[in-house]
Design a protein around this motif. Structure first.
Motif, short mmCIF file in Angstrom:
data_model
loop_
_atom_site.label_atom_id
_atom_site.label_comp_id
_atom_site.label_asym_id
_atom_site.label_seq_id
_atom_site.Cartn_x
_atom_site.Cartn_y
_atom_site.Cartn_z
N HIS A 102 0.80 -1.23 0.00
CA HIS A 102 0.00 0.00 0.00
C HIS A 102 0.83 1.27 0.00
CE1 HIS A 102 -3.61 -2.39 1.80
NE2 HIS A 102 -3.42 -2.63 0.53
N ASN A 155 -1.65 1.97 -7.43
CA ASN A 155 -1.82 1.17 -6.23
C ASN A 155 -1.27 -0.26 -6.34
OD1 ASN A 155 -3.26 3.30 -4.83
ND2 ASN A 155 -5.03 2.78 -6.12
N ILE A 200 -5.49 -4.83 -3.09
CA ILE A 200 -5.03 -3.64 -3.81
C ILE A 200 -6.02 -2.50 -3.57
CG2 ILE A 200 -4.53 -2.68 -6.09
CD1 ILE A 200 -3.90 -5.56 -7.00
N ALA A 201 -5.52 -1.38 -3.12
CA ALA A 201 -6.39 -0.23 -2.86
C ALA A 201 -7.05 0.24 -4.15
CB ALA A 201 -5.56 0.91 -2.25
#
Length: 255
Positions: A102, A155, A200-201
């Motif tokens: 992140h 990201n 994954i953001a």
């Protein structure tokens, strides 16, 4: 017509649940006639994986945490005892610590980068080394990449460099193992809603953007990946090696 993988023996590493890419591949391999060995990550994952192993009538089922010394070797020793050979193997595992995944690549910790590389990339080379003696008449090795290996995906962070290393490793393994008839390829699916991807953001937005960007204006699914890997494992893929093959509705061709 004889199923494409009739009589072949294959190993599938990376099934976590029924949304896993590895599960789509295992299901396709079995439908094509292959006999399978499957692994689960740990005791927590086992209850999710064993029913799936039952569905594909997996002949061999074992734990495999690639960070645990001896576990991968034990899997291949069991294959050698039970089958005496291996025709294909699928590597569909990846990991990076959340704090590194992140954050910026610039800020990646040494420990996090090394761990991501070990689990996601070097384990494929280890798998190839252990598979080689079981493929005296040739075979197929496959791993999973992503377009973040070649372009910056928001990201995706440290997994971009790691997947780039995986694709490069695929080419070197293909060159080294080719004289023995062993083909090595990476498969690069478009964004898929798997458990790993959920880390994954902004992943939901990534899925929406993928539909808008892909020439075919749709997402792919695990069955699409399974169909490609079944082709690569069979006679149709006999002259394909050292490649990264995309199954992404054309997502990778549009910047």
């Amino acid at each position: 017509m004889t199923p494409a993988l009739q009589g072949k023996k294959g190993l599938v590493i990376g099934i976590a649940n029924d949304k896993s890419i590895a599960w789509g591949c295992a299901r396709a391999f079995r439908a094509a006639g292959a006999e399978l060995a499957v692994t689960w990550f740990n005791d927590k994952a086992r209850p999710w994986v064993e029913p799936l192993a039952d569905q594909v009538q997996a002949a061999l089922r074992m734990p495999l945490d690639v960070e645990q010394p001896g576990q991968m070797e034990a899997v291949f020793e069991a294959i050698a005892r039970q089958w005496g050979r291996l025709d294909f193997a699928l590597h569909s595992i990846a990991f990076a610590p959340k704090s590194d995944l992140h954050g910026r690549v610039t800020d990646t910790s040494r420990e996090g980068f090394a761990r991501a590389m070990d689990i996601s990339c070097h384990s494929f080379a280890r798998m190839a080394r252990l598979a080689e003696p079981l493929m005296p008449d040739g075979g197929a090795l496959m791993t999973m990449s992503y377009v973040g290996a070649e372009e910056v995906v928001p990201n995706y962070g440290v997994m971009g460099p790691v997947k780039a290393a995986l694709e490069s490793s695929t080419r070197y393994l293909a060159a080294e193992l080719g004289p023995r008839g062993i083909r090595v390829n990476a498969v690069s699916p478009g964004p898929l809603a798997t458990r790993a991807a959920s880390g994954i953001a902004g992943f939901d937005q990534l899925l929406q953007d993928a539909v808008a960007r892909a020439p075919l204006r749709r997402l792919v699914d695990i069955d699409d990946v399974g169909a490609l890997c079944t082709f690569l494992a069979g006679e149709g893929g006999r002259n394909i090696t050292g490649s990264t093959l995309y199954v992404d509705a054309g997502y990778h061709v549009v910047g």
